[in-house]
Design a protein around this motif. Sequence first.
Motif, PDB file in Angstrom:
ATOM      1  N   ARG A 141       0.824  -1.215   0.000  1.00 41.34           N
ATOM      2  CA  ARG A 141       0.000   0.000   0.000  1.00 41.34           C
ATOM      3  C   ARG A 141       0.856   1.262   0.000  1.00 41.34           C
ATOM      4  NH1 ARG A 141      -2.273  -3.109   4.009  1.00 41.34           N
ATOM      5  NH2 ARG A 141      -1.630  -1.637   5.630  1.00 41.34           N
ATOM      6  N   ARG A 142       2.169   1.083   0.099  1.00 41.36           N
ATOM      7  CA  ARG A 142       3.080   2.237   0.095  1.00 41.36           C
ATOM      8  C   ARG A 142       3.019   2.979  -1.237  1.00 41.36           C
ATOM      9  NH1 ARG A 142       7.832   2.980   3.020  1.00 41.36           N
ATOM     10  NH2 ARG A 142       7.524   0.887   3.887  1.00 41.36           N
ATOM     11  N   ASP A 143       2.957   2.218  -2.322  1.00 43.97           N
ATOM     12  CA  ASP A 143       2.880   2.788  -3.668  1.00 43.97           C
ATOM     13  C   ASP A 143       1.760   2.075  -4.410  1.00 43.97           C
ATOM     14  OD1 ASP A 143       3.198   3.744  -6.226  1.00 43.97           O
ATOM     15  OD2 ASP A 143       5.348   3.361  -6.360  1.00 43.97           O
ATOM     16  N   PRO A 144       0.507   2.384  -4.088  1.00 38.16           N
ATOM     17  CA  PRO A 144      -0.598   1.621  -4.667  1.00 38.16           C
ATOM     18  C   PRO A 144      -0.689   1.737  -6.181  1.00 38.16           C
ATOM     19  CG  PRO A 144      -1.414   3.575  -3.522  1.00 38.16           C
ATOM     20  CD  PRO A 144       0.034   3.453  -3.188  1.00 38.16           C
ATOM     21  N   GLN A 145      -0.327   2.899  -6.726  1.00 40.73           N
ATOM     22  CA  GLN A 145      -0.391   3.051  -8.176  1.00 40.73           C
ATOM     23  C   GLN A 145       0.688   2.207  -8.850  1.00 40.73           C
ATOM     24  OE1 GLN A 145      -2.742   5.034 -10.147  1.00 40.73           O
ATOM     25  NE2 GLN A 145      -1.880   3.440 -11.447  1.00 40.73           N
ATOM     26  N   GLY A 146       1.876   2.188  -8.274  1.00 44.28           N
ATOM     27  CA  GLY A 146       2.942   1.360  -8.834  1.00 44.28           C
ATOM     28  C   GLY A 146       2.581  -0.108  -8.830  1.00 44.28           C
ATOM     29  N   VAL A 147       1.958  -0.565  -7.747  1.00 45.05           N
ATOM     30  CA  VAL A 147       1.531  -1.963  -7.664  1.00 45.05           C
ATOM     31  C   VAL A 147       0.432  -2.239  -8.683  1.00 45.05           C
ATOM     32  CG1 VAL A 147       0.400  -3.667  -6.175  1.00 45.05           C
ATOM     33  CG2 VAL A 147       2.226  -2.219  -5.262  1.00 45.05           C
ATOM     34  N   ALA A 148      -0.514  -1.304  -8.814  1.00 42.08           N
ATOM     35  CA  ALA A 148      -1.596  -1.478  -9.793  1.00 42.08           C
ATOM     36  C   ALA A 148      -1.041  -1.574 -11.211  1.00 42.08           C
ATOM     37  CB  ALA A 148      -2.584  -0.326  -9.681  1.00 42.08           C
ATOM     38  N   ASP A 149      -0.055  -0.732 -11.511  1.00 41.99           N
ATOM     39  CA  ASP A 149       0.556  -0.772 -12.837  1.00 41.99           C
ATOM     40  C   ASP A 149       1.280  -2.099 -13.062  1.00 41.99           C
ATOM     41  OD1 ASP A 149      -0.393   1.783 -13.273  1.00 41.99           O
ATOM     42  OD2 ASP A 149       1.520   2.764 -12.824  1.00 41.99           O
ATOM     43  N   GLU A 150       1.994  -2.560 -12.048  1.00 43.19           N
ATOM     44  CA  GLU A 150       2.764  -3.798 -12.167  1.00 43.19           C
ATOM     45  C   GLU A 150       1.855  -5.003 -12.378  1.00 43.19           C
ATOM     46  OE1 GLU A 150       5.650  -6.232 -12.760  1.00 43.19           O
ATOM     47  OE2 GLU A 150       6.195  -4.166 -12.217  1.00 43.19           O
ATOM     48  N   LEU A 151       0.698  -4.993 -11.729  1.00 40.35           N
ATOM     49  CA  LEU A 151      -0.201  -6.146 -11.791  1.00 40.35           C
ATOM     50  C   LEU A 151      -1.344  -5.952 -12.778  1.00 40.35           C
ATOM     51  CD1 LEU A 151      -0.401  -7.118  -8.008  1.00 40.35           C
ATOM     52  CD2 LEU A 151       1.175  -7.950  -9.764  1.00 40.35           C
ATOM     53  N   GLY A 152      -1.362  -4.817 -13.467  1.00 37.32           N
ATOM     54  CA  GLY A 152      -2.392  -4.576 -14.465  1.00 37.32           C
ATOM     55  C   GLY A 152      -3.785  -4.471 -13.878  1.00 37.32           C
ATOM     56  N   LEU A 153      -3.909  -3.814 -12.724  1.00 35.96           N
ATOM     57  CA  LEU A 153      -5.206  -3.741 -12.058  1.00 35.96           C
ATOM     58  C   LEU A 153      -6.099  -2.691 -12.716  1.00 35.96           C
ATOM     59  CD1 LEU A 153      -4.122  -3.875  -8.305  1.00 35.96           C
ATOM     60  CD2 LEU A 153      -4.581  -5.777  -9.878  1.00 35.96           C
ATOM     61  N   PRO A 154      -7.326  -3.046 -13.035  1.00 36.44           N
ATOM     62  CA  PRO A 154      -8.264  -2.083 -13.611  1.00 36.44           C
ATOM     63  C   PRO A 154      -8.965  -1.276 -12.520  1.00 36.44           C
ATOM     64  CG  PRO A 154      -9.304  -4.217 -13.493  1.00 36.44           C
ATOM     65  CD  PRO A 154      -7.890  -4.403 -12.965  1.00 36.44           C
ATOM     66  N   ASP A 155      -9.809  -0.341 -12.915  1.00 33.96           N
ATOM     67  CA  ASP A 155     -10.629   0.389 -11.949  1.00 33.96           C
ATOM     68  C   ASP A 155     -11.442  -0.594 -11.125  1.00 33.96           C
ATOM     69  OD1 ASP A 155      -9.668   2.710 -13.028  1.00 33.96           O
ATOM     70  OD2 ASP A 155     -11.501   3.224 -14.124  1.00 33.96           O
ATOM     71  N   GLY A 156     -11.628  -0.260  -9.853  1.00 31.44           N
ATOM     72  CA  GLY A 156     -12.412  -1.113  -8.970  1.00 31.44           C
ATOM     73  C   GLY A 156     -11.612  -2.172  -8.255  1.00 31.44           C
ATOM     74  N   VAL A 157     -10.290  -2.157  -8.429  1.00 33.07           N
ATOM     75  CA  VAL A 157      -9.445  -3.188  -7.818  1.00 33.07           C
ATOM     76  C   VAL A 157      -8.223  -2.526  -7.192  1.00 33.07           C
ATOM     77  CG1 VAL A 157      -8.199  -5.357  -8.176  1.00 33.07           C
ATOM     78  CG2 VAL A 157     -10.166  -4.793  -9.633  1.00 33.07           C
ATOM     79  N   PHE A 158      -7.898  -2.904  -5.946  1.00 27.88           N
ATOM     80  CA  PHE A 158      -6.615  -2.477  -5.370  1.00 27.88           C
ATOM     81  C   PHE A 158      -6.112  -3.541  -4.411  1.00 27.88           C
ATOM     82  CE2 PHE A 158      -8.787  -1.307  -1.488  1.00 27.88           C
ATOM     83  CZ  PHE A 158      -7.794  -1.246  -0.506  1.00 27.88           C
ATOM     84  N   VAL A 159      -4.789  -3.636  -4.304  1.00 20.54           N
ATOM     85  CA  VAL A 159      -4.170  -4.655  -3.451  1.00 20.54           C
ATOM     86  C   VAL A 159      -4.197  -4.186  -2.001  1.00 20.54           C
ATOM     87  CG1 VAL A 159      -2.018  -5.845  -2.883  1.00 20.54           C
ATOM     88  CG2 VAL A 159      -2.734  -5.635  -5.266  1.00 20.54           C
ATOM     89  N   VAL A 160      -4.849  -4.980  -1.154  1.00 25.10           N
ATOM     90  CA  VAL A 160      -4.918  -4.674   0.268  1.00 25.10           C
ATOM     91  C   VAL A 160      -3.611  -5.076   0.952  1.00 25.10           C
ATOM     92  CG1 VAL A 160      -6.204  -5.074   2.403  1.00 25.10           C
ATOM     93  CG2 VAL A 160      -7.412  -5.035   0.201  1.00 25.10           C
ATOM     94  N   PHE A 161      -3.108  -6.261   0.611  1.00 27.73           N
ATOM     95  CA  PHE A 161      -1.821  -6.726   1.136  1.00 27.73           C
ATOM     96  C   PHE A 161      -1.352  -7.890   0.279  1.00 27.73           C
ATOM     97  CE2 PHE A 161      -5.026  -9.207   3.257  1.00 27.73           C
ATOM     98  CZ  PHE A 161      -4.516 -10.487   3.340  1.00 27.73           C
ATOM     99  N   GLY A 162      -0.098  -8.232   0.443  1.00 28.66           N
ATOM    100  CA  GLY A 162       0.459  -9.385  -0.250  1.00 28.66           C
ATOM    101  C   GLY A 162       0.934 -10.422   0.742  1.00 28.66           C
ATOM    102  N   MET A 163       1.457 -11.522   0.221  1.00 25.27           N
ATOM    103  CA  MET A 163       1.968 -12.578   1.086  1.00 25.27           C
ATOM    104  C   MET A 163       3.136 -13.287   0.401  1.00 25.27           C
ATOM    105  SD  MET A 163      -0.037 -15.881   2.650  1.00 25.27           S
ATOM    106  CE  MET A 163      -1.334 -14.813   3.295  1.00 25.27           C
ATOM    107  N   SER A 164       4.286 -13.266   1.048  1.00 26.07           N
ATOM    108  CA  SER A 164       5.432 -14.050   0.594  1.00 26.07           C
ATOM    109  C   SER A 164       5.271 -15.478   1.096  1.00 26.07           C
ATOM    110  CB  SER A 164       6.738 -13.460   1.136  1.00 26.07           C
ATOM    111  OG  SER A 164       6.937 -12.150   0.689  1.00 26.07           O
TER     112      SER A 164
END
Length: 252
Positions: A141-164
């Motif tokens: 969530r530090r850089d939500p736009q960067g993560v969205a760009d990396e994962l190709g997220l469309p409108d209506g979607v955002f990453v809440v958290f990840g898991m290694s």
Amino acid sequence: MSTLPSNPTIELMRNHVSVRSFNDEPIPDDMVEAIVEAARRSPTSSNWQTYSVVVIREAERKRRLAQLAGGQDHVAESQVFLAFAADIRRLTQAGSLHGETPAGGLNQAMVSIVDATIVGQSAQIAAESFGLGAVMVGGLRRDPQGVADELGLPDGVFVVFGMSVGWPAGDPLAPGLKPRLPAELVVHHEQYSDDGADELIERYDVELKAFYERRGRNLSDAAWSGPVATRSAVRSYTELAAFLRKQGFTLD
């Protein structure tokens, strides 16, 4: 030793530790699928299922996500990285079939966040049941736009958290279990009560300091309350609210 009733699932959960160091052994594809499929049986609000899971194995993508998360090396070193996303896009897709438009609002945003979180927790338990180690990563969530760009997220979607996720390097339980806050502070019966909270927190500070000292870490006497007080006094991830609005999550 606890005298509470137990079973293998309870013991698995009681022995949870966050794992940030992995070996190079691959995780079979069918095992990853089994973990995700088990997690998909999690409860969701009104059966809306407003979440998505992105499974990431590509080394370079994991490396970029590690940097987006603030330089967390375990993201890049994990065999599999799972991103759990709140997904209200599906509400629009369902509505379009019936000439309806989602009303939006804070509750729908919260429903999607809660759905994603429950599924993520279920995935962690499923992974640990196979002997895998895992750690949740809120730093995406530090850089939500960067993560969205990396994962190709469309409108209506955002990453809440990840898991290694990966096979642990060494015995994750060797250092012992990190103590938790006293049950009296976090478990309430019938009504909320914070009677004696200061004393309970101070007691936990002492217990946590002893835990870290046994592991060669010399922290202040306020081993829990000090860092919490300092870090919570600083606003973080300040781009998140604007990003959520841009993605179509209304927060009112």
